[in-house]
Design a protein around this motif. Structure first.
Motif, short mmCIF file in Angstrom:
data_model
loop_
_atom_site.label_atom_id
_atom_site.label_comp_id
_atom_site.label_asym_id
_atom_site.label_seq_id
_atom_site.Cartn_x
_atom_site.Cartn_y
_atom_site.Cartn_z
N LYS A 195 0.83 -1.19 0.00
CA LYS A 195 0.00 0.00 0.00
C LYS A 195 0.88 1.26 0.00
O LYS A 195 1.91 1.31 0.67
CB LYS A 195 -0.90 0.03 1.24
N ASP A 196 0.47 2.26 -0.76
CA ASP A 196 1.13 3.56 -0.75
C ASP A 196 0.52 4.38 0.37
O ASP A 196 -0.69 4.62 0.38
CB ASP A 196 0.93 4.27 -2.09
N VAL A 197 1.37 4.81 1.32
CA VAL A 197 0.87 5.48 2.52
C VAL A 197 1.58 6.81 2.71
O VAL A 197 2.80 6.90 2.61
CB VAL A 197 1.09 4.61 3.78
N LEU A 198 0.80 7.85 3.00
CA LEU A 198 1.36 9.16 3.31
C LEU A 198 1.20 9.43 4.80
O LEU A 198 0.09 9.40 5.32
CB LEU A 198 0.62 10.25 2.51
N GLU A 199 2.32 9.68 5.49
CA GLU A 199 2.28 10.10 6.89
C GLU A 199 2.48 11.60 6.95
O GLU A 199 3.50 12.13 6.49
CB GLU A 199 3.34 9.40 7.73
N ILE A 200 1.53 12.30 7.52
CA ILE A 200 1.54 13.77 7.59
C ILE A 200 1.95 14.20 9.00
O ILE A 200 1.41 13.71 9.99
CB ILE A 200 0.16 14.33 7.24
N GLY A 201 2.89 15.13 9.07
CA GLY A 201 3.44 15.52 10.37
C GLY A 201 4.20 14.37 10.98
O GLY A 201 4.00 14.00 12.14
N ALA A 202 5.12 13.81 10.19
CA ALA A 202 5.75 12.53 10.54
C ALA A 202 6.81 12.64 11.62
O ALA A 202 7.21 11.62 12.19
CB ALA A 202 6.38 11.92 9.28
N GLY A 203 7.30 13.84 11.91
CA GLY A 203 8.38 13.95 12.88
C GLY A 203 9.59 13.17 12.41
O GLY A 203 10.10 13.38 11.31
N ALA A 204 10.07 12.24 13.23
CA ALA A 204 11.22 11.41 12.87
C ALA A 204 10.81 10.14 12.15
O ALA A 204 11.59 9.19 12.05
CB ALA A 204 12.04 11.08 14.11
N ALA A 205 9.58 10.09 11.65
CA ALA A 205 9.08 9.01 10.77
C ALA A 205 9.01 7.65 11.45
O ALA A 205 9.13 6.62 10.79
CB ALA A 205 9.93 8.94 9.50
N GLN A 206 8.80 7.63 12.75
CA GLN A 206 8.69 6.35 13.45
C GLN A 206 7.53 5.52 12.89
O GLN A 206 7.66 4.31 12.68
CB GLN A 206 8.51 6.57 14.95
N CYS A 207 6.39 6.16 12.67
CA CYS A 207 5.22 5.44 12.15
C CYS A 207 5.48 4.93 10.74
O CYS A 207 5.10 3.79 10.40
CB CYS A 207 3.99 6.34 12.17
N SER A 208 6.11 5.75 9.91
CA SER A 208 6.41 5.32 8.54
C SER A 208 7.35 4.13 8.53
O SER A 208 7.21 3.22 7.71
CB SER A 208 7.05 6.48 7.77
N ARG A 209 8.29 4.12 9.46
CA ARG A 209 9.23 3.00 9.52
C ARG A 209 8.51 1.71 9.90
O ARG A 209 8.80 0.63 9.37
CB ARG A 209 10.33 3.35 10.54
N TRP A 210 7.53 1.80 10.81
CA TRP A 210 6.73 0.62 11.16
C TRP A 210 5.92 0.16 9.96
O TRP A 210 5.83 -1.04 9.68
CB TRP A 210 5.80 0.96 12.33
N LEU A 211 5.34 1.10 9.23
CA LEU A 211 4.56 0.76 8.04
C LEU A 211 5.44 0.05 7.01
O LEU A 211 5.01 -0.93 6.39
CB LEU A 211 3.94 2.02 7.43
N ALA A 212 6.66 0.54 6.83
CA ALA A 212 7.57 -0.10 5.88
C ALA A 212 7.87 -1.53 6.29
O ALA A 212 7.98 -2.42 5.44
CB ALA A 212 8.86 0.71 5.76
N ALA A 213 7.98 -1.76 7.59
CA ALA A 213 8.26 -3.12 8.08
C ALA A 213 7.08 -4.06 7.80
O ALA A 213 7.27 -5.28 7.76
CB ALA A 213 8.55 -3.10 9.57
N GLN A 214 5.89 -3.51 7.59
CA GLN A 214 4.72 -4.34 7.27
C GLN A 214 4.57 -4.53 5.77
O GLN A 214 3.59 -5.15 5.32
CB GLN A 214 3.44 -3.71 7.84
N GLY A 215 5.49 -3.98 5.00
CA GLY A 215 5.45 -4.15 3.55
C GLY A 215 4.80 -3.01 2.80
O GLY A 215 4.63 -3.08 1.58
N ALA A 216 4.41 -1.94 3.52
CA ALA A 216 3.83 -0.77 2.87
C ALA A 216 4.93 0.08 2.24
O ALA A 216 6.12 -0.11 2.49
CB ALA A 216 3.03 0.05 3.87
N ARG A 217 4.49 1.05 1.42
CA ARG A 217 5.41 2.00 0.80
C ARG A 217 5.09 3.39 1.34
O ARG A 217 4.34 4.15 0.73
CB ARG A 217 5.27 1.96 -0.72
N PRO A 218 5.65 3.75 2.50
CA PRO A 218 5.31 5.03 3.11
C PRO A 218 6.15 6.18 2.58
O PRO A 218 7.28 6.01 2.12
CB PRO A 218 5.62 4.79 4.59
N VAL A 219 5.56 7.37 2.67
CA VAL A 219 6.26 8.63 2.46
C VAL A 219 6.01 9.47 3.70
O VAL A 219 4.86 9.62 4.14
CB VAL A 219 5.74 9.37 1.22
N ALA A 220 7.07 9.99 4.30
CA ALA A 220 6.96 10.77 5.54
C ALA A 220 7.10 12.25 5.23
O ALA A 220 8.12 12.69 4.70
CB ALA A 220 8.04 10.33 6.53
#
Length: 300
Positions: free
Chosen positions: A97-122
């Motif tokens: 899944k392509d996922v946009l994290e808004i107000g990501a800070g240090a991208a902790q949430c995006s990194r978790w999403l990437a570990a689940q196989g998603a394609r995040p942008v922070a």
């Protein structure tokens, strides 16, 4: 790949934002700022909050980094974890899944999403917060690839229409933006049909109470319906920090007007295991008053 504000060379050797003496002076100015309630428009809010987060990102990550983890998706100070809550949908369904994290800070949430196989942008307004994101990536302890980083305002997302399957924000951006209706429209624009948008903010009822973790934070002292922004300003009257209030009804109307459907409103209870204070959040207040509101929305 979507390009962020960092090259590979930047990632290996993060740039310094400025002279430490200048930053120390800015931090002192923050400490001496006068708190008031007054109007603050979009440009003033964006400028003040970008600079505030650039100045305070180091302290924020130092103070809260252990709680947030490097690759953990936590929705707020209560500690509600997306791995258990599943507000973005089943964990297995995040893959590809392509996922946009808004107000990501240090991208902790995006990194978790990437570990689940998603394609995040922070995405974050603060360059210094994104430097911390790249620092964590470069440490390599999470085992994840570099998360794409974008420095931009949430009210003007630099992406094409229908670019993402999901969008999320854990206490990011929305409390600090004057025109949050515009953010909702922008999120709807970049979501694909049927996409999901989940965001957490300070629970609106907290606006009526002092931002204190102890007993003094249990007595209402202001009107819940007063939407006048909270502003910290320097001795020249220039804003150095701005926070905006929306009632629950305001949030729902903005969501609906943007063409989004409210699926759920989650108000996490304070868990017994969490014994730490986080600013105005605390076990005392959290067991009596809601501290976080999580809006789960779907694109129509």
């Amino acid at each position: 790949m979507i390009q962020g504000p960092f090259s590979q060379d930047d990632a290996k050797e993060p740039r310094v934002l400025g002279d430490p003496r200048t930053l120390a002076g800015a931090a002192q100015a923050d400490a001496e700022a006068e708190a008031t309630r007054r109007r603050a428009g979009a440009a003033e809010s964006s400028r003040a909050n970008r600079r505030w987060w650039d100045r305070n990102a180091d302290d924020y990550q130092l103070e809260h980094g252990d709680f947030l983890g490097d690759a953990r998706f936590v929705w707020g100070p209560e500690g509600l974890d997306e791995a258990e809550a599943g507000l973005l949908g089943p964990v297995a369904g995040l893959k590809d899944k392509d996922v946009l994290e808004i107000g990501a800070g240090a991208a902790q949430c995006s990194r978790w999403l990437a570990a689940q196989g998603a394609r995040p942008v922070a995405l974050d307004l603060s360059f210094r917060q994104l430097q911390h994101a790249r620092r964590i990536d470069q440490d390599g302890e999470t085992g994840a690839d570099l998360v794409p980083l974008v420095q931009a305002d949430a009210g003007a997302l630099p992406f094409a229409d229908a670019s993402f399957d999901l969008a999320c924000s854990a206490y990011g951006a929305l409390p600090f933006i004057a025109d949050t209706a515009r953010v909702q429209r922008e999120v709807r624009r970049v979501l694909r049909p049927g996409g999901r948008w989940v965001f957490s903010v300070t629970h609106p009822v907290r606006w009526a109470f002092p931002d204190e973790p102890g007993p003094e934070g249990l007595t209402a002292v202001a009107s819940y319906f007063d939407r006048t922004p909270y502003v910290e300003q320097d001795d020249r009257g220039l804003a150095v920090y701005v926070e905006h209030h929306r009632t629950l009804g305001d949030r729902v109307r903005e969501i609906a007007a943007a063409g989004l459907r409210l699926v759920d409103l989650v108000e996490p209870e304070w868990p017994r295991w969490n014994d730490q204070d986080w600013g105005g959040w605390s076990p005392l207040r959290g067991r009596l008053l809601p501290g976080t509101a999580i809006f789960v929305c779907a694109a129509e």
